[in-house]
Design a protein around this motif. Structure first.
Motif, PDB file in Angstrom:
ATOM      1  N   ARG A  87     -78.997 -75.276  34.604  1.00  0.00           N
ATOM      2  CA  ARG A  87     -77.901 -75.077  35.557  1.00  0.00           C
ATOM      3  C   ARG A  87     -78.481 -74.567  36.876  1.00  0.00           C
ATOM      4  O   ARG A  87     -79.689 -74.284  36.961  1.00  0.00           O
ATOM      5  N   LEU A 142     -71.833 -59.849  34.172  1.00  0.00           N
ATOM      6  CA  LEU A 142     -72.879 -59.266  35.029  1.00  0.00           C
ATOM      7  C   LEU A 142     -74.132 -60.130  34.967  1.00  0.00           C
ATOM      8  O   LEU A 142     -75.233 -59.637  34.754  1.00  0.00           O
ATOM      9  N   GLU A 144     -76.136 -63.726  36.758  1.00  0.00           N
ATOM     10  CA  GLU A 144     -76.751 -63.995  38.064  1.00  0.00           C
ATOM     11  C   GLU A 144     -75.781 -63.675  39.196  1.00  0.00           C
ATOM     12  O   GLU A 144     -76.147 -63.031  40.175  1.00  0.00           O
ATOM     13  N   ILE A 145     -74.548 -64.132  39.078  1.00  0.00           N
ATOM     14  CA  ILE A 145     -73.597 -63.956  40.184  1.00  0.00           C
ATOM     15  C   ILE A 145     -72.892 -62.605  40.086  1.00  0.00           C
ATOM     16  O   ILE A 145     -72.802 -61.865  41.070  1.00  0.00           O
ATOM     17  N   SER A 166     -73.998 -57.979  26.564  1.00  0.00           N
ATOM     18  CA  SER A 166     -75.049 -57.036  26.155  1.00  0.00           C
ATOM     19  C   SER A 166     -75.155 -55.907  27.196  1.00  0.00           C
ATOM     20  O   SER A 166     -74.791 -56.111  28.357  1.00  0.00           O
ATOM     21  N   LYS A 168     -76.230 -53.372  30.089  1.00  0.00           N
ATOM     22  CA  LYS A 168     -76.967 -53.632  31.337  1.00  0.00           C
ATOM     23  C   LYS A 168     -77.144 -52.330  32.096  1.00  0.00           C
ATOM     24  O   LYS A 168     -76.316 -51.423  31.964  1.00  0.00           O
ATOM     25  N   ASP A 249     -58.936 -68.702  42.380  1.00  0.00           N
ATOM     26  CA  ASP A 249     -59.749 -69.753  42.998  1.00  0.00           C
ATOM     27  C   ASP A 249     -59.916 -70.954  42.073  1.00  0.00           C
ATOM     28  O   ASP A 249     -60.304 -72.025  42.524  1.00  0.00           O
ATOM     29  N   TYR A 310     -73.762 -70.394  27.179  1.00  0.00           N
ATOM     30  CA  TYR A 310     -73.911 -70.177  28.624  1.00  0.00           C
ATOM     31  C   TYR A 310     -75.345 -69.804  28.960  1.00  0.00           C
ATOM     32  O   TYR A 310     -76.125 -69.540  28.050  1.00  0.00           O
TER      33      TYR A 310
HETATM   34  P1  NDP Z   1     -74.518 -66.100  33.913  1.00  0.00           P
HETATM   35  O1  NDP Z   1     -74.667 -66.952  32.706  1.00  0.00           O
HETATM   36  O2  NDP Z   1     -75.740 -65.753  34.695  1.00  0.00           O
HETATM   37  O3  NDP Z   1     -73.804 -64.730  33.522  1.00  0.00           O
HETATM   38  C1  NDP Z   1     -72.746 -64.654  32.626  1.00  0.00           C
HETATM   39  C2  NDP Z   1     -72.371 -63.186  32.401  1.00  0.00           C
HETATM   40  O4  NDP Z   1     -71.200 -63.140  31.579  1.00  0.00           O
HETATM   41  C3  NDP Z   1     -73.460 -62.387  31.665  1.00  0.00           C
HETATM   42  O5  NDP Z   1     -73.549 -61.086  32.158  1.00  0.00           O
HETATM   43  C4  NDP Z   1     -72.941 -62.364  30.226  1.00  0.00           C
HETATM   44  O6  NDP Z   1     -73.347 -61.241  29.463  1.00  0.00           O
HETATM   45  C5  NDP Z   1     -71.445 -62.293  30.451  1.00  0.00           C
HETATM   46  N1  NDP Z   1     -70.721 -62.789  29.274  1.00  0.00           N
HETATM   47  C6  NDP Z   1     -70.769 -64.015  28.711  1.00  0.00           C
HETATM   48  N2  NDP Z   1     -69.974 -64.080  27.628  1.00  0.00           N
HETATM   49  C7  NDP Z   1     -69.432 -62.849  27.494  1.00  0.00           C
HETATM   50  C8  NDP Z   1     -68.544 -62.265  26.560  1.00  0.00           C
HETATM   51  N3  NDP Z   1     -68.071 -62.969  25.524  1.00  0.00           N
HETATM   52  N4  NDP Z   1     -68.194 -60.976  26.721  1.00  0.00           N
HETATM   53  C9  NDP Z   1     -68.690 -60.251  27.758  1.00  0.00           C
HETATM   54  N5  NDP Z   1     -69.539 -60.743  28.690  1.00  0.00           N
HETATM   55  C10 NDP Z   1     -69.910 -62.021  28.538  1.00  0.00           C
HETATM   56  O7  NDP Z   1     -73.452 -66.843  34.842  1.00  0.00           O
HETATM   57  P2  NDP Z   1     -73.337 -66.831  36.448  1.00  0.00           P
HETATM   58  O8  NDP Z   1     -73.282 -65.411  36.893  1.00  0.00           O
HETATM   59  O9  NDP Z   1     -74.352 -67.713  37.050  1.00  0.00           O
HETATM   60  O10 NDP Z   1     -71.920 -67.558  36.647  1.00  0.00           O
HETATM   61  C11 NDP Z   1     -70.744 -67.043  36.035  1.00  0.00           C
HETATM   62  C12 NDP Z   1     -69.596 -68.022  36.184  1.00  0.00           C
HETATM   63  O11 NDP Z   1     -69.070 -67.974  37.508  1.00  0.00           O
HETATM   64  C13 NDP Z   1     -69.927 -69.499  35.979  1.00  0.00           C
HETATM   65  O12 NDP Z   1     -70.007 -69.831  34.616  1.00  0.00           O
HETATM   66  C14 NDP Z   1     -68.748 -70.162  36.666  1.00  0.00           C
HETATM   67  O13 NDP Z   1     -67.715 -70.354  35.736  1.00  0.00           O
HETATM   68  C15 NDP Z   1     -68.309 -69.154  37.721  1.00  0.00           C
HETATM   69  N6  NDP Z   1     -68.566 -69.652  39.085  1.00  0.00           N
HETATM   70  C16 NDP Z   1     -67.487 -69.934  39.896  1.00  0.00           C
HETATM   71  C17 NDP Z   1     -67.664 -70.382  41.180  1.00  0.00           C
HETATM   72  C18 NDP Z   1     -66.497 -70.613  42.080  1.00  0.00           C
HETATM   73  O14 NDP Z   1     -66.683 -71.137  43.192  1.00  0.00           O
HETATM   74  N7  NDP Z   1     -65.293 -70.245  41.700  1.00  0.00           N
HETATM   75  C19 NDP Z   1     -69.013 -70.598  41.729  1.00  0.00           C
HETATM   76  C20 NDP Z   1     -70.065 -70.258  40.801  1.00  0.00           C
HETATM   77  C21 NDP Z   1     -69.838 -69.818  39.526  1.00  0.00           C
HETATM   78  P3  NDP Z   1     -74.905 -61.001  29.086  1.00  0.00           P
HETATM   79  O15 NDP Z   1     -75.567 -60.662  30.407  1.00  0.00           O
HETATM   80  O16 NDP Z   1     -74.873 -59.851  28.171  1.00  0.00           O
HETATM   81  O17 NDP Z   1     -75.405 -62.276  28.507  1.00  0.00           O
END
Ligand code: NDP
Length: 310
Positions: A87, A142, A144-145, A166, A168, A249, A310
């Motif tokens: 991704r 929490l 990348e974004i 997890s 952080k 959004d 993810y």
């Molecule tokens: P990442 O995969 O880097 O981060 C996902 C985060 O969500 C991690 O901190 C993860 O926890 C947490 N997470 C996942 N599942 C769970 C759960 N079941 N319970 C609690 N926390 C959870 O994703 P990005 O930051 O890169 O992107 C996030 C989302 O933002 C994208 O998937 C997309 O849907 C949305 N997005 C929207 C845009 C827009 O224009 N509206 C633009 C870009 C992105 P852990 O760290 O512990 O794994």
């Protein structure tokens, strides 16, 4: 040796032609569209809401690249195909998201939403001005974004907390993790920002029970995906006054249909999936890097964990 071939399977004509142009600038790869005669040679597909029969039609494809940060748009079949999925991770996109969320937080904190509503009724009304550290912003996700947004808001002076799967540690951000700490997290949030990925575990997470856990008068910002939100629960929460406002959004159906009630629900601001995007040049650069790694047998950058989705 034949140059590696990338197929563009992108359900958006503008993005598809921009990617064709940007990927076409690299002379060590071949780029094609599904209708092209060489599409059967493709080893990688770059995708946005791709054809679900992609792998049947083009069986040489050995890896999938999302043209976005999220991968949910690939659909169950492709996500569960067992192929590696990469991704986009883009500093400019993270910063763009911080800008969007900052606007939402300021709108709530400095009462611009109320001023706009009052203007429509020619009402002059002042509200007490709170310092930023008295406004509690909670970020769900929490990664990348989300981590960039949370730390950026904290630098701006807001009281920021975050929730992830997890545990952080982030500078100036109080963190919560897992289902057991979810309610504690929600109970101390004035502006809730959703930046989770959409998958089985997070589908419908923005629902009545969550809205009732927030302090009364909170604001919801959904920049994750439409599938996170139970729309009728949000409309109900706004009507009952549990929430003051929502900035949305992303939607279950995009573009949001003209007759959809969210367009006119009081307290809702609709933006057209514009919170933050990556440029076609950035997407092409990362896809190019990854296909070169793929043909050298190196692991792809920014792949998802198939067990987590993810
Ligand atoms: P990442 O995969 O880097 O981060 C996902 C985060 O969500 C991690 O901190 C993860 O926890 C947490 N997470 C996942 N599942 C769970 C759960 N079941 N319970 C609690 N926390 C959870 O994703 P990005 O930051 O890169 O992107 C996030 C989302 O933002 C994208 O998937 C997309 O849907 C949305 N997005 C929207 C845009 C827009 O224009 N509206 C633009 C870009 C992105 P852990 O760290 O512990 O794994």
């Amino acid at each position: 040796m034949m140059s590696p071939t990338i197929l563009i399977s992108v359900d958006d004509a503008e993005l598809s032609s921009s990617l064709l142009m940007e990927l076409g600038k690299f002379d060590d790869i071949t780029v094609c569209l599904p209708q092209d005669s060489n599409a059967g040679d493709a080893q990688m597909a770059v995708c946005w809401h791709p054809d679900q029969a992609l792998l049947d039609k083009f069986p040489q494809i050995q890896c999938l690249h999302s043209a976005a940060a999220g991968v949910d748009h690939l659909g169950k079949g492709l996500l569960e195909s067992g192929l590696p999925v990469a991704r986009i991770v883009d500093p400019d996109q993270k910063q763009g998201m911080l800008e969007y969320v900052l606007w939402c937080v300021l709108n709530h904190h400095r009462d611009f939403d109320r001023a706009a509503k009052n203007q429509a009724q020619q009402q002059w009304h002042l509200y007490p001005q709170l310092p930023a550290n008295e406004v509690r912003v909670g970020v769900m996700g929490l990664g990348e974004i989300g981590a960039h947004v949370a730390t950026g808001l904290a630098q701006f002076g807001y009281s920021v907390s975050g929730w992830s799967r997890s545990p952080k540690q982030l500078e100036r951000v109080s963190t919560f993790s897992g289902p057991s700490e979810f309610t504690d997290f929600l109970e101390q949030v004035d502006v809730l920002v959703n930046l989770l990925p959409l998958n089985q575990a997070t589908q419908g997470i923005l629902n009545q029970s969550l809205f009732q856990s927030l302090p009364e008068g909170a604001c919801l910002v959904n920049t994750g995906r439409g599938g996170h939100l139970v729309e009728e629960d949000l409309i109900n929460a706004l009507e009952k006054g549990w929430l003051r406002s929502a900035v949305l959004d992303v939607f279950a159906a995009e573009p949001l249909p003209a007759e959809h009630p969210l367009w006119t629900t009081e307290g809702v601001t609709v933006t057209p999936h514009m919170a933050s995007s990556s440029s076609a040049a950035m997407i092409a650069h990362q896809v190019h890097q990854n296909i070169l790694r793929f043909i050298k047998g190196q692991p792809l950058l920014n792949t998802i964990d198939h067990t987590l989705g993810y």
